[in-house]
Design a protein around this motif. Structure first.
Motif, mmCIF file in Angstrom:
data_model
loop_
_atom_site.group_PDB
_atom_site.id
_atom_site.type_symbol
_atom_site.label_atom_id
_atom_site.label_comp_id
_atom_site.label_asym_id
_atom_site.label_seq_id
_atom_site.Cartn_x
_atom_site.Cartn_y
_atom_site.Cartn_z
ATOM 1 N N MET A 1 0.835 -1.180 0.000
ATOM 2 C CA MET A 1 0.000 0.000 0.000
ATOM 3 C C MET A 1 0.879 1.243 0.000
ATOM 4 N N TRP A 2 0.491 2.217 -0.742
ATOM 5 C CA TRP A 2 1.283 3.439 -0.780
ATOM 6 C C TRP A 2 0.661 4.549 0.065
ATOM 7 N N LEU A 3 -0.566 4.305 0.547
ATOM 8 C CA LEU A 3 -1.221 5.279 1.415
ATOM 9 C C LEU A 3 -1.936 4.500 2.518
ATOM 10 N N LEU A 4 -1.643 4.850 3.771
ATOM 11 C CA LEU A 4 -2.212 4.142 4.918
ATOM 12 C C LEU A 4 -2.929 5.128 5.825
ATOM 13 N N SER A 5 -3.838 4.613 6.629
ATOM 14 C CA SER A 5 -4.541 5.462 7.589
ATOM 15 C C SER A 5 -4.396 4.872 8.985
ATOM 16 N N ARG A 6 -4.541 5.713 9.967
ATOM 17 C CA ARG A 6 -4.558 5.303 11.365
ATOM 18 C C ARG A 6 -5.632 6.134 12.069
ATOM 19 N N ALA A 7 -5.928 5.791 13.294
ATOM 20 C CA ALA A 7 -6.908 6.541 14.079
ATOM 21 C C ALA A 7 -6.244 7.018 15.363
ATOM 22 N N ALA A 8 -6.415 8.291 15.666
ATOM 23 C CA ALA A 8 -5.891 8.842 16.920
ATOM 24 C C ALA A 8 -6.821 8.411 18.055
ATOM 25 N N LEU A 9 -6.267 7.760 19.058
ATOM 26 C CA LEU A 9 -7.070 7.287 20.189
ATOM 27 C C LEU A 9 -7.308 8.382 21.218
ATOM 28 N N VAL A 10 -6.376 9.326 21.300
ATOM 29 C CA VAL A 10 -6.481 10.439 22.244
ATOM 30 C C VAL A 10 -6.064 11.724 21.530
ATOM 31 N N ASP A 11 -6.423 12.851 22.074
ATOM 32 C CA ASP A 11 -5.953 14.129 21.533
ATOM 33 C C ASP A 11 -4.428 14.119 21.583
ATOM 34 N N THR A 12 -3.810 14.530 20.493
ATOM 35 C CA THR A 12 -2.351 14.528 20.438
ATOM 36 C C THR A 12 -1.883 15.597 19.466
ATOM 37 N N GLU A 13 -0.600 15.637 19.245
ATOM 38 C CA GLU A 13 -0.011 16.570 18.291
ATOM 39 C C GLU A 13 0.881 15.777 17.355
ATOM 40 N N GLY A 16 3.569 19.165 14.941
ATOM 41 C CA GLY A 16 3.199 20.527 15.300
ATOM 42 C C GLY A 16 1.741 20.866 15.038
ATOM 43 N N HIS A 17 0.955 19.895 14.613
ATOM 44 C CA HIS A 17 -0.460 20.120 14.320
ATOM 45 C C HIS A 17 -1.320 19.345 15.317
ATOM 46 N N PRO A 18 -2.343 19.999 15.879
ATOM 47 C CA PRO A 18 -3.222 19.278 16.811
ATOM 48 C C PRO A 18 -4.004 18.197 16.076
ATOM 49 N N LEU A 19 -4.141 17.068 16.727
ATOM 50 C CA LEU A 19 -4.857 15.932 16.152
ATOM 51 C C LEU A 19 -5.845 15.448 17.212
ATOM 52 N N PRO A 20 -7.134 15.725 17.033
ATOM 53 C CA PRO A 20 -8.112 15.335 18.051
ATOM 54 C C PRO A 20 -8.360 13.825 18.054
ATOM 55 N N ALA A 21 -8.766 13.290 19.177
ATOM 56 C CA ALA A 21 -9.119 11.876 19.278
ATOM 57 C C ALA A 21 -10.183 11.560 18.228
ATOM 58 N N GLY A 22 -10.026 10.431 17.559
ATOM 59 C CA GLY A 22 -10.973 10.020 16.531
ATOM 60 C C GLY A 22 -10.580 10.453 15.126
ATOM 61 N N ALA A 23 -9.591 11.359 15.022
ATOM 62 C CA ALA A 23 -9.150 11.804 13.692
ATOM 63 C C ALA A 23 -8.491 10.639 12.959
ATOM 64 N N GLY A 24 -8.573 10.667 11.649
ATOM 65 C CA GLY A 24 -7.992 9.597 10.839
ATOM 66 C C GLY A 24 -6.919 10.114 9.909
ATOM 67 N N PRO A 25 -5.704 10.324 10.427
ATOM 68 C CA PRO A 25 -4.635 10.828 9.549
ATOM 69 C C PRO A 25 -4.214 9.781 8.526
ATOM 70 N N LEU A 26 -3.809 10.252 7.365
ATOM 71 C CA LEU A 26 -3.265 9.410 6.302
ATOM 72 C C LEU A 26 -1.766 9.645 6.235
ATOM 73 N N PHE A 27 -1.011 8.633 5.884
ATOM 74 C CA PHE A 27 0.424 8.805 5.658
ATOM 75 C C PHE A 27 0.857 7.884 4.536
ATOM 76 N N SER A 28 1.968 8.212 3.952
ATOM 77 C CA SER A 28 2.448 7.489 2.785
ATOM 78 C C SER A 28 3.805 6.838 3.048
ATOM 79 N N PRO A 29 3.841 5.491 3.115
ATOM 80 C CA PRO A 29 5.143 4.828 3.196
ATOM 81 C C PRO A 29 6.023 5.175 1.993
ATOM 82 N N TYR A 30 5.396 5.376 0.837
ATOM 83 C CA TYR A 30 6.144 5.746 -0.366
ATOM 84 C C TYR A 30 6.922 7.042 -0.127
ATOM 85 N N ALA A 31 6.260 8.033 0.469
ATOM 86 C CA ALA A 31 6.934 9.303 0.761
ATOM 87 C C ALA A 31 7.964 9.129 1.872
#
Length: 139
Positions: A1-13, A16-31
């Motif tokens: 997969m070249w693009l993956l997602s995860r779920a933030a379990l708690v509010d975090t950063e 340098g960007h706030p990431l609220p609990a429940g957010a689903g950030p995407l990231f790229s192993p390719y990058a």
């Protein structure tokens, strides 16, 4: 997969960007695999980058072609072993080189793959006579 997602379990950063609990950030192993802060000369072919003492200088999850954590591909070890065996068999009989005149470009699909990569296979002539006859050492 070249693009993956995860779920933030708690509010975090993250970066340098706030990431609220429940957010689903995407990231790229390719990058990640092409980040010069992680891999020196990431576009350069450098098999020695996998020597043990060089690997230890990076985070253990810096190279994640099969994902990581609970969602890691269950077939990762098999895939790596199969690829090494296939490469050994091919390279024993053939010299593999890139066809001049173009570099491969990434083609994003379910799995990232190269587009425009063309190889030339030249039969090896430097093999031992026993190998030419189909008799391998130890057989």
């Amino acid at each position: 997969m070249w693009l993956l997602s995860r779920a933030a379990l708690v509010d975090t950063e993250l970066g340098g960007h706030p990431l609220p609990a429940g957010a689903g950030p995407l990231f790229s192993p390719y990058a990640l695999h092409r980040d010069p802060d992680v891999f020196a000369g990431p576009e350069r072919f450098d098999p020695d980058r996998w020597i043990e003492d060089r690997i230890e200088r990076r985070h253990r999850e810096a190279f994640i072609p099969f994902g990581a954590g609970a969602r890691r591909c269950v077939g990762d070890a098999f895939a790596l072993a199969e690829a090494q065996m296939a490469l050994a068999v091919i390279c024993r009989r053939w010299r593999v080189r890139a066809r001049p005149g173009g570099a491969p470009a990434p083609l994003p699909r379910m799995a990232m793959r190269p587009q425009g990569a063309r190889l030339v296979l030249d039969r090896r002539t430097d093999r031992a006579p026993a190998e030419e006859a189909g008799v391998l050492p130890g057989e």
